[in-house]
Design an enzyme around this catalytic site. Structure first.
Site, PDB file in Angstrom:
ATOM      1  N   LYS A  22     -11.968 -15.283  -6.008  1.00  9.58           N
ATOM      2  CA  LYS A  22     -10.788 -16.115  -5.719  1.00  9.58           C
ATOM      3  C   LYS A  22     -10.228 -15.760  -4.351  1.00  9.58           C
ATOM      4  O   LYS A  22      -9.891 -16.632  -3.545  1.00  9.58           O
ATOM      5  CB  LYS A  22      -9.735 -15.877  -6.793  1.00  9.58           C
ATOM      6  CG  LYS A  22      -8.310 -16.250  -6.396  1.00  9.58           C
ATOM      7  CD  LYS A  22      -7.298 -15.955  -7.454  1.00  9.58           C
ATOM      8  CE  LYS A  22      -6.703 -14.602  -7.405  1.00  9.58           C
ATOM      9  NZ  LYS A  22      -5.637 -14.389  -6.427  1.00  9.58           N
ATOM     10  N   ASN A  23     -10.163 -14.453  -4.052  1.00  7.18           N
ATOM     11  CA  ASN A  23      -9.497 -14.021  -2.820  1.00  7.18           C
ATOM     12  C   ASN A  23     -10.360 -14.160  -1.572  1.00  7.18           C
ATOM     13  O   ASN A  23      -9.908 -13.834  -0.478  1.00  7.18           O
ATOM     14  CB  ASN A  23      -8.984 -12.585  -2.967  1.00  7.18           C
ATOM     15  CG  ASN A  23      -7.799 -12.520  -3.930  1.00  7.18           C
ATOM     16  OD1 ASN A  23      -7.255 -13.560  -4.323  1.00  7.18           O
ATOM     17  ND2 ASN A  23      -7.422 -11.324  -4.334  1.00  7.18           N
ATOM     18  N   ARG A  93       1.333 -18.059  -3.377  1.00  9.78           N
ATOM     19  CA  ARG A  93       1.724 -17.535  -2.068  1.00  9.78           C
ATOM     20  C   ARG A  93       0.559 -17.601  -1.071  1.00  9.78           C
ATOM     21  O   ARG A  93       0.774 -17.621   0.125  1.00  9.78           O
ATOM     22  CB  ARG A  93       2.274 -16.134  -2.182  1.00  9.78           C
ATOM     23  CG  ARG A  93       1.432 -15.220  -3.032  1.00  9.78           C
ATOM     24  CD  ARG A  93       2.018 -13.825  -3.109  1.00  9.78           C
ATOM     25  NE  ARG A  93       2.195 -13.295  -1.794  1.00  9.78           N
ATOM     26  CZ  ARG A  93       3.364 -13.281  -1.158  1.00  9.78           C
ATOM     27  NH1 ARG A  93       4.413 -13.796  -1.752  1.00  9.78           N
ATOM     28  NH2 ARG A  93       3.462 -12.797   0.036  1.00  9.78           N
ATOM     29  N   CYS A 117       7.335 -11.943  -5.628  1.00 12.05           N
ATOM     30  CA  CYS A 117       6.732 -12.285  -6.927  1.00 12.05           C
ATOM     31  C   CYS A 117       6.905 -11.037  -7.808  1.00 12.05           C
ATOM     32  O   CYS A 117       7.526 -10.065  -7.411  1.00 12.05           O
ATOM     33  CB  CYS A 117       5.267 -12.665  -6.774  1.00 12.05           C
ATOM     34  SG  CYS A 117       4.204 -11.259  -6.473  1.00 12.05           S
ATOM     35  N   ARG A 122       6.754  -8.818  -1.052  1.00  9.28           N
ATOM     36  CA  ARG A 122       5.593  -9.410  -0.362  1.00  9.28           C
ATOM     37  C   ARG A 122       5.999 -10.297   0.823  1.00  9.28           C
ATOM     38  O   ARG A 122       5.741 -11.494   0.860  1.00  9.28           O
ATOM     39  CB  ARG A 122       4.740 -10.184  -1.354  1.00  9.28           C
ATOM     40  CG  ARG A 122       4.237  -9.286  -2.474  1.00  9.28           C
ATOM     41  CD  ARG A 122       3.340  -9.989  -3.440  1.00  9.28           C
ATOM     42  NE  ARG A 122       2.026 -10.231  -2.848  1.00  9.28           N
ATOM     43  CZ  ARG A 122       1.064 -10.901  -3.485  1.00  9.28           C
ATOM     44  NH1 ARG A 122       1.293 -11.391  -4.692  1.00  9.28           N
ATOM     45  NH2 ARG A 122      -0.104 -11.109  -2.923  1.00  9.28           N
ATOM     46  N   ASP A 309      -5.676  -4.071  -7.122  1.00 14.41           N
ATOM     47  CA  ASP A 309      -5.925  -5.135  -8.102  1.00 14.41           C
ATOM     48  C   ASP A 309      -6.681  -4.641  -9.324  1.00 14.41           C
ATOM     49  O   ASP A 309      -6.869  -5.399 -10.276  1.00 14.41           O
ATOM     50  CB  ASP A 309      -6.698  -6.300  -7.467  1.00 14.41           C
ATOM     51  CG  ASP A 309      -5.844  -7.043  -6.468  1.00 14.41           C
ATOM     52  OD1 ASP A 309      -6.386  -7.872  -5.715  1.00 14.41           O
ATOM     53  OD2 ASP A 309      -4.629  -6.777  -6.425  1.00 14.41           O
ATOM     54  N   ARG A 401      -4.941 -18.017 -13.291  1.00 11.84           N
ATOM     55  CA  ARG A 401      -4.941 -18.156 -11.829  1.00 11.84           C
ATOM     56  C   ARG A 401      -6.177 -17.505 -11.219  1.00 11.84           C
ATOM     57  O   ARG A 401      -6.633 -17.913 -10.164  1.00 11.84           O
ATOM     58  CB  ARG A 401      -3.694 -17.489 -11.237  1.00 11.84           C
ATOM     59  CG  ARG A 401      -2.398 -18.076 -11.726  1.00 11.84           C
ATOM     60  CD  ARG A 401      -1.256 -17.536 -10.938  1.00 11.84           C
ATOM     61  NE  ARG A 401      -1.530 -17.606  -9.509  1.00 11.84           N
ATOM     62  CZ  ARG A 401      -0.646 -17.259  -8.586  1.00 11.84           C
ATOM     63  NH1 ARG A 401       0.529 -16.805  -8.944  1.00 11.84           N
ATOM     64  NH2 ARG A 401      -0.926 -17.349  -7.317  1.00 11.84           N
TER      65      ARG A 401
HETATM   66  C1  EPZ Z   1      -3.932  -9.894  -0.995  1.00  6.46           C
HETATM   67  O1  EPZ Z   1      -2.544 -10.172  -1.049  1.00  6.46           O
HETATM   68  C2  EPZ Z   1      -4.502 -10.343  -2.325  1.00  6.46           C
HETATM   69  N1  EPZ Z   1      -4.286 -11.785  -2.480  1.00  6.46           N
HETATM   70  C3  EPZ Z   1      -3.819  -9.584  -3.459  1.00  6.46           C
HETATM   71  O2  EPZ Z   1      -4.458  -9.984  -4.663  1.00  6.46           O
HETATM   72  C4  EPZ Z   1      -4.059  -8.099  -3.250  1.00  6.46           C
HETATM   73  O3  EPZ Z   1      -3.380  -7.380  -4.256  1.00  6.46           O
HETATM   74  C5  EPZ Z   1      -3.533  -7.674  -1.873  1.00  6.46           C
HETATM   75  O4  EPZ Z   1      -4.160  -8.489  -0.855  1.00  6.46           O
HETATM   76  C6  EPZ Z   1      -3.820  -6.222  -1.557  1.00  6.46           C
HETATM   77  O5  EPZ Z   1      -5.197  -5.985  -1.627  1.00  6.46           O
HETATM   78  C7  EPZ Z   1      -5.114 -12.636  -1.813  1.00  6.46           C
HETATM   79  O6  EPZ Z   1      -6.019 -12.237  -1.103  1.00  6.46           O
HETATM   80  C8  EPZ Z   1      -4.867 -14.110  -2.034  1.00  6.46           C
HETATM   81  P1  EPZ Z   1      -1.164  -7.671   1.697  1.00  6.46           P
HETATM   82  P2  EPZ Z   1      -1.661 -10.076   0.312  1.00  6.46           P
HETATM   83  O7  EPZ Z   1      -0.644  -8.550   2.751  1.00  6.46           O
HETATM   84  O8  EPZ Z   1      -2.501 -10.406   1.475  1.00  6.46           O
HETATM   85  C9  EPZ Z   1       3.015  -5.621   2.655  1.00  6.46           C
HETATM   86  C10 EPZ Z   1      -4.551 -10.691  -6.854  1.00  6.46           C
HETATM   87  O9  EPZ Z   1      -4.275 -10.060  -7.875  1.00  6.46           O
HETATM   88  N2  EPZ Z   1       3.146  -6.663   3.680  1.00  6.46           N
HETATM   89  O10 EPZ Z   1      -2.452  -6.944   1.922  1.00  6.46           O
HETATM   90  O11 EPZ Z   1      -0.421 -10.840   0.082  1.00  6.46           O
HETATM   91  C11 EPZ Z   1       3.006  -6.200   1.241  1.00  6.46           C
HETATM   92  O12 EPZ Z   1       4.325  -6.375   0.777  1.00  6.46           O
HETATM   93  C12 EPZ Z   1      -3.645 -10.621  -5.670  1.00  6.46           C
HETATM   94  O13 EPZ Z   1      -5.599 -11.384  -6.694  1.00  6.46           O
HETATM   95  C13 EPZ Z   1       4.276  -6.656   4.507  1.00  6.46           C
HETATM   96  O14 EPZ Z   1       5.162  -5.803   4.377  1.00  6.46           O
HETATM   97  O15 EPZ Z   1      -1.322  -8.523   0.353  1.00  6.46           O
HETATM   98  C14 EPZ Z   1       2.244  -5.156   0.462  1.00  6.46           C
HETATM   99  O16 EPZ Z   1       3.119  -4.103   0.135  1.00  6.46           O
HETATM  100  C15 EPZ Z   1      -2.354  -9.898  -6.000  1.00  6.46           C
HETATM  101  N3  EPZ Z   1       4.399  -7.627   5.445  1.00  6.46           N
HETATM  102  C16 EPZ Z   1       1.207  -4.650   1.476  1.00  6.46           C
HETATM  103  O17 EPZ Z   1       1.721  -5.009   2.777  1.00  6.46           O
HETATM  104  C17 EPZ Z   1       3.441  -8.601   5.624  1.00  6.46           C
HETATM  105  O18 EPZ Z   1       3.602  -9.459   6.520  1.00  6.46           O
HETATM  106  C18 EPZ Z   1      -0.178  -5.272   1.318  1.00  6.46           C
HETATM  107  O19 EPZ Z   1      -0.011  -6.670   1.268  1.00  6.46           O
HETATM  108  C19 EPZ Z   1       2.316  -8.583   4.784  1.00  6.46           C
HETATM  109  C20 EPZ Z   1       2.182  -7.606   3.824  1.00  6.46           C
END
Ligand code: EPZ
Length: 442
Positions: A22-23, A93, A117, A122, A309, A401
């Protein structure tokens, strides 16, 4: 809202096939907006987020043909709308992945700020700061991100250093930089396999992305991108979830169509805990756990370390392992919601901030549970499979999802699990979910 009813105590046995990731599918579908030509994607998982992403692309004006269930032919030749509205972004998102492509190809984008969420706030501040480094003007207006390329309408390559590793942030910037003027360097880029899969698609479309899979990526912008055909990589988190299912039920599963290299840290940790995992061939694992499981600590980190995850699924398994397991969640600030539900089944878990301590093994008993997010739902299913008696899990739209027909796949290997379609509340659920899961025939 649909529910799952599970009667636990059965050892799973048989063969399960892993669906596409999915990702990876979500950013690859967004990448099609970068081109006026057709991008064909194979091995898409048949899950709700993909259906939502398809709706977004069609709302923007792209055409999406589906010659077969898991193949989309996306043509974004006539994009008329340059925004992702709140009602879509709030249900998924990952719609923010429309930002980079729209900004890069059309010089403008308006995307609703994704709210937080269940697992955390996030924010997308790192995405936005990085777009500004490419010359974009970014402002927030009534809950929307409004982004504009510099005059002349084209982004300008630059140096970007992500303060934190961000998966979709890296993906958004890879797509934006692929059409920028000049070279963009991404430092502290995410290294997940889904990043490399997106880079492979972009390069097939004519982009010049180098260093994907490492923390330093270099992208040389080109004038335009063309068509491509691409097969999405297997879902490493679904693979890990089924490894946990075989282990927690003391069964034996042959897991095929997977990519073990993408979850080496997960396989190492499970083996360390006593799970027997054999690689029958490069895309098939044979998983069993005859002896007692031993508790092992884990700390979630960006790839290639143990993925956040898989944390919830691992916690469910540790309730059946001998000893004390310390689980540290370093990526998200609130990703232990499954712990309280597992406690209601009899698990001995204490949570303190980013750390949860699981004392096992404890017998679990079935209970009525509520799923809170995608991976927490998977954790509750795993617990239900090993619990004595009946477990009812509500709000399984969370699991729909990201897992393709999980109850059918589990039933096929001996689990006593069924989906209870709640036709009474379905209209309400539809408004909340956007579309009833029954309409997806999931
Ligand atoms: C991706 O989310 C995945 N989703 C998530 O999978 C996964 O848990 C996550 O990466 C971490 O591996 C998709 O790929 C669609 P991040 P993403 O930006 O990109 C902080 C699932 O279960 N951050 O890597 O949204 C954030 O809050 C989902 O399939 C900022 O502060 O995650 C988090 O603490 C859940 N500012 C950390 O970084 C930003 O601009 C990592 O988030 C962006 C992120």
């Amino acid at each position: 809202m649909d529910k799952f009813r599970i009667t636990g105590g059965r050892a799973l046995k048989g063969r399960v096939s892993i669906s596409g990731a999915k990702n990876s599918a979500l950013p690859c579908m967004a990448a099609a907006v970068l081109s006026a030509e057709t991008v064909t994607l194979h091995n898409l998982p048949y899950v709700k987020d993909i259906i939502t992403q398809r709706r977004l692309l069609e709302d923007l004006g792209a055409t999406v043909l589906t010659p077969e269930l898991r193949t989309h032919k996306i043509t974004a030749r006539h994009i008329e709308l340059f925004e992702a509205p709140y009602e879509l972004v709030r249900t998924m998102r990952a719609s923010v992945l429309a930002l980079g492509p729209l900004l890069a190809r059309f010089g403008k984008a308006k995307v609703s700020l994704p709210g937080g969420c269940a697992i955390g706030t996030r924010p997308i501040d790192l995405h936005l700061k990085a777009f500004e480094k490419l010359g974009a003007e970014v402002r927030l207006e009534s809950g929307n991100v409004i982004a504009r390329a510099p005059k002349g309408g084209r982004l300008i390559g630059g140096e970007i250093n992500f303060e934190k590793v961000t998966v979709t942030g890296t993906e958004n910037l890879m797509m934006a930089a692929s059409l920028a003027r000049g070279i963009t360097v991404l430092h502290n880029a995410a290294c997940e396999p889904e990043i490399s899969d997106l880079a492979e698609l972009l390069n097939k479309m004519g982009a010049r992305v180098r260093g994907a899979g490492t923390s330093r990526m270099e992208i040389e912008g080109v004038e335009a991108l063309g068509s491509a055909e691409h097969t999405i990589i297997p879902d490493r988190i679904e693979t890990g979830t089924f490894i946990a299912a075989a282990a927690i039920t003391k069964g034996e599963l042959e897991i095929k169509d997977c990519e073990p290299l993408h979850l080496a840290a997960v396989i190492d940790k499970f083996r360390d805990a006593g799970v027997v995992i054999q690689e029958l061939n490069p895309s098939t694992l044979l998983v069993s756990s005859r002896s007692e499981l031993s508790a092992r600590d884990v700390r979630t980190e960006p790839y290639p370390q143990f993925p956040t995850d898989m944390q919830a699924q691992y916690m469910a398994l540790m309730t059946q392992a001998e000893g004390l397991a310390v689980i540290e969640e370093t990526v998200f600030e609130n990703r232990f919601m499954h712990a309280s539900e597992l406690q209601r089944m009899g698990a001995n878990i204490s949570v303190d901030g980013h750390t949860a301590v699981v004392q096992g093994p404890t017998p679990l008993t079935g209970a009525p549970l509520i799923a809170s997010d995608l991976r927490a739902s998977a954790s509750l299913v795993l617990a239900g499979l090993v619990a004595s008696g009946e477990t009812i899990i509500d709000r399984v739209y969370h699991i729909d999802r990201g897992y393709e027909k999980i109850e059918a796949k589990l039933r096929a290997v001996g689990a006593d699990i069924e989906r209870l379609r709640d036709s009474v509340t379905a209209p309400l659920a539809q408004s909340e979910q956007g579309t009833r899961s029954s309409e997806y025939n999931l």
